[in-house]
Design an enzyme around this catalytic site. Structure first.
Site, PDB file in Angstrom:
ATOM      1  N   GLY A   1       0.821  -1.206   0.000  1.00 39.66           N
ATOM      2  CA  GLY A   1       0.000   0.000   0.000  1.00 39.66           C
ATOM      3  C   GLY A   1       0.849   1.249   0.000  1.00 39.66           C
TER       4      GLY A   1
ATOM      5  N   GLY B   1       0.234   5.736   0.365  1.00 37.91           N
ATOM      6  CA  GLY B   1      -0.640   6.894   0.482  1.00 37.91           C
ATOM      7  C   GLY B   1       0.177   8.160   0.492  1.00 37.91           C
ATOM      8  N   GLY B   2      -0.504   9.266   0.780  1.00 39.08           N
ATOM      9  CA  GLY B   2       0.185  10.549   0.766  1.00 39.08           C
ATOM     10  C   GLY B   2       1.220  10.707   1.864  1.00 39.08           C
ATOM     11  N   PHE B   3       1.063   9.923   2.966  1.00 38.02           N
ATOM     12  CA  PHE B   3       1.960  10.104   4.101  1.00 38.02           C
ATOM     13  C   PHE B   3       2.971   8.959   4.261  1.00 38.02           C
ATOM     14  CE2 PHE B   3      -1.581  12.634   6.381  1.00 38.02           C
ATOM     15  CZ  PHE B   3      -1.276  13.743   5.608  1.00 38.02           C
ATOM     16  N   GLY B   4       2.882   7.946   3.437  1.00 40.74           N
ATOM     17  CA  GLY B   4       3.839   6.872   3.613  1.00 40.74           C
ATOM     18  C   GLY B   4       3.520   5.630   2.815  1.00 40.74           C
TER      19      GLY B   4
ATOM     20  N   THR C   1       3.318   1.091   2.919  1.00 37.26           N
ATOM     21  CA  THR C   1       3.082  -0.061   3.778  1.00 37.26           C
ATOM     22  C   THR C   1       3.651  -1.307   3.103  1.00 37.26           C
ATOM     23  OG1 THR C   1       1.020   0.959   4.556  1.00 37.26           O
ATOM     24  CG2 THR C   1       1.320  -1.379   5.021  1.00 37.26           C
TER      25      THR C   1
ATOM     26  N   ASP D   1     -11.775   7.091   9.741  1.00 38.21           N
ATOM     27  CA  ASP D   1     -11.577   6.598   8.371  1.00 38.21           C
ATOM     28  C   ASP D   1     -12.141   5.187   8.210  1.00 38.21           C
ATOM     29  OD1 ASP D   1     -10.853   6.801   5.732  1.00 38.21           O
ATOM     30  OD2 ASP D   1      -8.760   6.236   6.053  1.00 38.21           O
TER      31      ASP D   1
END
Length: 373
Positions: A41, A43-46, A48, A163
């Site tokens: 995965g 996303g904008g912050f990191g 996975t 979320d």
């Protein structure tokens, strides 16, 4: 395979028997024990990664979250750092629940922050929906009964997830329990925090209106869970199940199998746009949800014949009148004396009359005594 965690590595794939990346030379083990296997995965912050804990004999799988904000701007990065740290704190407390991933480690390496948590083996509900199609009412009820107590656990510890969506709910393969993941957007709902407008975080399709304005409440999570159920029941985006012109939900017309009135009412109240009209607590949702069958109509009212009125005590005048009528009947049979009947001697009439008067007086006294007049 081992996967290099250096974001700038040109060739991150390596064999699992090396300790340093053959392409960039970066360490392939975090804290000398956690080895990333593949990315799962971003996303904008990191990012996975699926990983392995090499420090344990069984080499269990785990998840590595790498803080790597791609957005620019000091405020944005600062907020990202705050959220990442917050997730670690929240998981450290909430991970004690069997349906929330356990936090295994939280540290900084090579100037990057990392969070290692328990791996949940199973498909998320978005994947389940893609594989099996729209959910039935039975499945939605099972989902709510399974997940609402998890939400209750979070709220009791003053944590708002913020979320909730199908992608963040995993159906664990081992026991078929639902697990709530990704607390990166979660928020501590302290009195101070709730009194200020915060950052709008979450996935727009599932976010409550007040959360879009940065004012998340416990009821905001209930809204998001309701929107998740709508998505699973219809196979459509919650956006497509809402009539903006009339400000009303129209998801019922898109369900593939019938849904009871009870479940419709519960979901619609979870999805109220005005927070005050929505369920405020998980307990309220469970209470209504547990009313499986519709409330029976009250039994039809049977009009039984009215009982005869209780006898009323007769007044003195009524008794006198009735006795006078009875006395007349004794004397003349209630009719005028016929003309062809030979009259009795006048001396006998007073005697007969006095005897009748005496008997009637006794009857009167007895009657009055029984009626307590």
């Amino acid at each position: 395979m081992s996967y290099c965690l250096n974001p700038r590595c040109p060739k991150p794939e390596n064999s699992d028997d090396v300790k340093f990346c053959l392409s960039c030379g970066s360490k392939l083990h975090l804290k000398e024990r956690y080895r990333a296997v593949k990315p799962i995965g971003q996303g904008g912050f990191g990012r996975t990664f699926l990983a392995v804990d090499e420090d344990k004999p069984s080499k269990p799988r785990c998840v590595i979250k790498q803080f790597y904000p791609q957005a620019q701007g000091t405020n944005t990065v600062q907020k990202a750092v705050e959220l990442f740290n917050q997730e670690a704190v929240q998981l450290d407390e909430l991970g004690k629940h069997l349906q929330i991933p356990e936090l295994l480690a939280y540290f900084t390496q090579d100037d990057r922050q990392y969070l290692v948590q328990e791996f949940i083996d199973g498909l998320n509900l978005a994947q389940e929906l893609a594989h099996q199609g729209a959910f039935s009412e039975t499945q939605i009820r099972q989902l709510l009964h399974d997940l609402l107590p998890v939400l209750q656990f979070c709220h009791a510890r003053q944590v708002i997830h913020r979320d909730i969506k199908p992608e963040n709910i995993i159906l664990r393969s081992s026991d078929r329990k639902l697990v709530l993941v990704d607390f990166g957007a979660s928020k501590s709902a302290t009195g101070t925090a709730l009194s200020h407008t915060g950052t709008s975080i979450g996935t727009p399709e599932y976010v409550a209106p007040e959360q879009m304005r940065g004012r998340a409440l416990f009821a905001s999570d209930i809204y998001s869970l309701g929107a998740t159920c709508i998505n699973l029941l219809t196979g459509r985006s919650p956006f497509d199940s809402y009539d903006t012109n009339n400000d009303t939900w129209i998801w019922q017309q898109y369900v593939t199998t019938p849904v009871s009135n009870n479940l419709q009412q519960v979901l619609n109240k979870m999805l109220e746009s005005i927070p005050a009209r929505r369920y405020q607590t998980v307990d309220e949702v469970l209470k209504d949800l547990n009313q499986h069958s519709p409330v029976p109509n009250p039994p039809a009212k049977v009009n039984h014949p009215a009982p005869p009125p209780a006898p009323m005590a007769k007044t003195q005048s009524q008794i006198d009148l009735e006795l006078e009528e009875l006395k007349t009947q004794f004397l003349v049979g209630g009719k005028p004396k016929p003309q062809n009947i030979q009259p009795q001697p006048t001396t006998n009439t007073p005697t007969k009359k006095s005897e009748i008067d005496k008997e009637l007086e006794e009857l009167k006294a007895k009657y009055l005594g029984n009626n307590n007049v």
